[in-house]
Enzyme design. Structure first.
Site, PDB file in Angstrom:
ATOM      1  N   ASP A  77     -51.330  98.940  60.686  1.00  0.00           N
ATOM      2  CA  ASP A  77     -50.301  99.569  61.521  1.00  0.00           C
ATOM      3  C   ASP A  77     -49.305 100.324  60.639  1.00  0.00           C
ATOM      4  O   ASP A  77     -48.375 100.960  61.149  1.00  0.00           O
ATOM      5  CB  ASP A  77     -49.621  98.552  62.445  1.00  0.00           C
ATOM      6  CG  ASP A  77     -48.954  97.420  61.697  1.00  0.00           C
ATOM      7  OD1 ASP A  77     -49.044  97.370  60.451  1.00  0.00           O
ATOM      8  OD2 ASP A  77     -48.336  96.566  62.362  1.00  0.00           O
ATOM      9  N   SER A  78     -49.517 100.283  59.300  1.00  0.00           N
ATOM     10  CA  SER A  78     -48.782 101.177  58.402  1.00  0.00           C
ATOM     11  C   SER A  78     -49.095 102.637  58.736  1.00  0.00           C
ATOM     12  O   SER A  78     -48.406 103.543  58.260  1.00  0.00           O
ATOM     13  CB  SER A  78     -49.111 100.872  56.936  1.00  0.00           C
ATOM     14  OG  SER A  78     -50.516 100.823  56.746  1.00  0.00           O
ATOM     15  N   ASP A 114     -55.394  96.304  62.625  1.00  0.00           N
ATOM     16  CA  ASP A 114     -54.154  95.596  62.979  1.00  0.00           C
ATOM     17  C   ASP A 114     -53.911  95.640  64.481  1.00  0.00           C
ATOM     18  O   ASP A 114     -53.987  96.707  65.104  1.00  0.00           O
ATOM     19  CB  ASP A 114     -52.956  96.274  62.299  1.00  0.00           C
ATOM     20  CG  ASP A 114     -52.576  95.609  60.996  1.00  0.00           C
ATOM     21  OD1 ASP A 114     -52.902  94.419  60.801  1.00  0.00           O
ATOM     22  OD2 ASP A 114     -51.937  96.280  60.165  1.00  0.00           O
ATOM     23  N   LYS A 118     -56.480  91.950  62.780  1.00  0.00           N
ATOM     24  CA  LYS A 118     -55.488  91.238  61.971  1.00  0.00           C
ATOM     25  C   LYS A 118     -54.196  91.148  62.783  1.00  0.00           C
ATOM     26  O   LYS A 118     -53.860  92.091  63.500  1.00  0.00           O
ATOM     27  CB  LYS A 118     -55.233  91.968  60.645  1.00  0.00           C
ATOM     28  CG  LYS A 118     -54.085  91.380  59.828  1.00  0.00           C
ATOM     29  CD  LYS A 118     -54.073  91.868  58.390  1.00  0.00           C
ATOM     30  CE  LYS A 118     -53.358  93.166  58.143  1.00  0.00           C
ATOM     31  NZ  LYS A 118     -51.937  93.176  58.536  1.00  0.00           N
ATOM     32  N   GLU A 178     -49.954  89.376  62.635  1.00  0.00           N
ATOM     33  CA  GLU A 178     -48.903  88.844  61.766  1.00  0.00           C
ATOM     34  C   GLU A 178     -48.290  87.569  62.354  1.00  0.00           C
ATOM     35  O   GLU A 178     -48.035  87.501  63.557  1.00  0.00           O
ATOM     36  CB  GLU A 178     -47.788  89.885  61.585  1.00  0.00           C
ATOM     37  CG  GLU A 178     -48.248  91.146  60.892  1.00  0.00           C
ATOM     38  CD  GLU A 178     -47.130  92.171  60.689  1.00  0.00           C
ATOM     39  OE1 GLU A 178     -45.957  91.873  61.013  1.00  0.00           O
ATOM     40  OE2 GLU A 178     -47.451  93.272  60.213  1.00  0.00           O
ATOM     41  N   GLU A 224     -48.191  88.959  51.898  1.00  0.00           N
ATOM     42  CA  GLU A 224     -47.455  90.157  51.453  1.00  0.00           C
ATOM     43  C   GLU A 224     -46.118  89.781  50.837  1.00  0.00           C
ATOM     44  O   GLU A 224     -45.319  89.053  51.436  1.00  0.00           O
ATOM     45  CB  GLU A 224     -47.254  91.093  52.660  1.00  0.00           C
ATOM     46  CG  GLU A 224     -46.485  92.360  52.307  1.00  0.00           C
ATOM     47  CD  GLU A 224     -46.569  93.447  53.353  1.00  0.00           C
ATOM     48  OE1 GLU A 224     -47.298  93.304  54.355  1.00  0.00           O
ATOM     49  OE2 GLU A 224     -45.876  94.479  53.161  1.00  0.00           O
TER      50      GLU A 224
HETATM   51  O1  KIV Z   1     -50.471  97.767  57.828  1.00  0.00           O
HETATM   52  C1  KIV Z   1     -50.787  97.581  56.631  1.00  0.00           C
HETATM   53  O2  KIV Z   1     -51.037  98.517  55.868  1.00  0.00           O
HETATM   54  C2  KIV Z   1     -50.858  96.207  56.153  1.00  0.00           C
HETATM   55  C3  KIV Z   1     -51.055  95.995  54.676  1.00  0.00           C
HETATM   56  C4  KIV Z   1     -49.819  96.297  53.948  1.00  0.00           C
HETATM   57  C5  KIV Z   1     -51.568  94.645  54.389  1.00  0.00           C
HETATM   58  O3  KIV Z   1     -50.738  95.297  56.916  1.00  0.00           O
END
Ligand code: KIV
Length: 271
Positions: free
Chosen positions: A51-52, A90, A120, A122, A189
């Site tokens: 989600d980055s 994510d 994934k 969080e 992280e």
């Molecule tokens: O969204 C992302 O890029 C991440 C990584 C930093 C692990 O969750």
């Protein structure tokens, strides 16, 4: 007989084998077809449609605004490029917290519409019921603890997490809970290297670090950071392998000059 070379696909079981045999796992983010093709062909084991993308692709300050539909668009583009890597996507903010049925529906949409391989999410204890519910549908889940950017307004900063004993203890408990719930791997992280090492050694599942030192089972970086496309972001944990910001700027400036002077296109570059 097929003329195509047999490609051994990376599965969650392959990651488990890598951990058991002491081999490190490489993971990078990908959000689009062209970059995913390069990363997959280069041999990276796991591609994370993170989600980055909210920061890197869309220019938002945080990861919170990206939607499930937008994540599915990025994930489907990556999946079309990939022959070998395991593609983890994510679950975006608001698509799984506090509602196990909602979490399952979001994960199913990612698997069905993007044809992803895993999701994934969080958090620890707070989301463990969502993890279990998603797993009932046979969808592999990767956990993410430590600095969890979807909680940035709770933390207030992007500083290293779990430096205090109470938070470190909670992180260890959460890691165990996620493993027991059935997660196939865990991202840690921005936590102290010693703590990350302890967690990695205490779990059977692979622990992938970002800013979590070298004693974990693998590493993940945001591709745009390690290639130097982003250049203002300079955390201590980041190793830049290229300075693409400079190379692209120079190439584009050369192009502008060639267009303006009439040097481009030349005789060989026209019909
Ligand atoms: O969204 C992302 O890029 C991440 C990584 C930093 C692990 O969750």
């Amino acid at each position: 007989m097929s003329i195509h070379k047999e490609i051994k696909k990376v599965t969650t079981h392959v990651l488990q084998e890598l951990k058991q045999s002491g081999q490190k796992i490489s993971m990078l983010t990908a959000y689009d077809y062209s970059m995913a093709r390069i990363l997959d062909a280069a041999g990276v084991e796991v591609l994370l449609v993170g989600d980055s993308a909210s920061n890197v692709m869309a220019g938002h300050e945080t990861t919170l605004p990206i939607t499930l539909d937008q994540m599915i668009y990025h994930a489907a583009s990556v999946i079309r490029a990939v022959e070998r890597a395991l593609v983890v996507v994510d679950l975006p903010f608001g698509s799984y917290q506090g509602n196990t049925k909602g979490a399952l529906n979001s994960a199913i949409r990612i698997m069905k519409e993007a044809e992803a391989h895993a999701v994934k999410l969080e958090g620890g204890e707070e989301v463990v019921d969502s993890v279990k519910r998603i797993l009932t549908a046979g969808i592999p889940v990767m956990g993410h603890l430590g600095l969890t950017p979807q909680s940035i307004y709770k933390f207030g900063t992007y500083e290293v997490r779990a430096k205090e004993q109470a938070e470190a203890d909670k992180l260890k408990r959460d890691a165990k809970l996620l493993e027991e719930a059935g997660c196939f791997a865990l991202v840690l992280e921005k936590v102290p290297a010693k703590l990350a090492g302890e967690v990695a050694r205490s779990l059977q599942i692979p622990v992938i670090g970002i800013g979590a030192g070298s004693e974990v089972d693998g590493q993940v970086l945001v591709t745009h950071d390690m290639l130097g496309i982003t250049h203002e972001f300079k955390p201590r944990f980041l190793r830049r392998y290229l300075n693409l910001h400079e190379s692209i700027t120079a190439a584009v400036q050369q192009y502008i000059q060639d267009v303006k002077t009439g040097d481009f296109p030349n005789e060989k570059e026209q019909y």
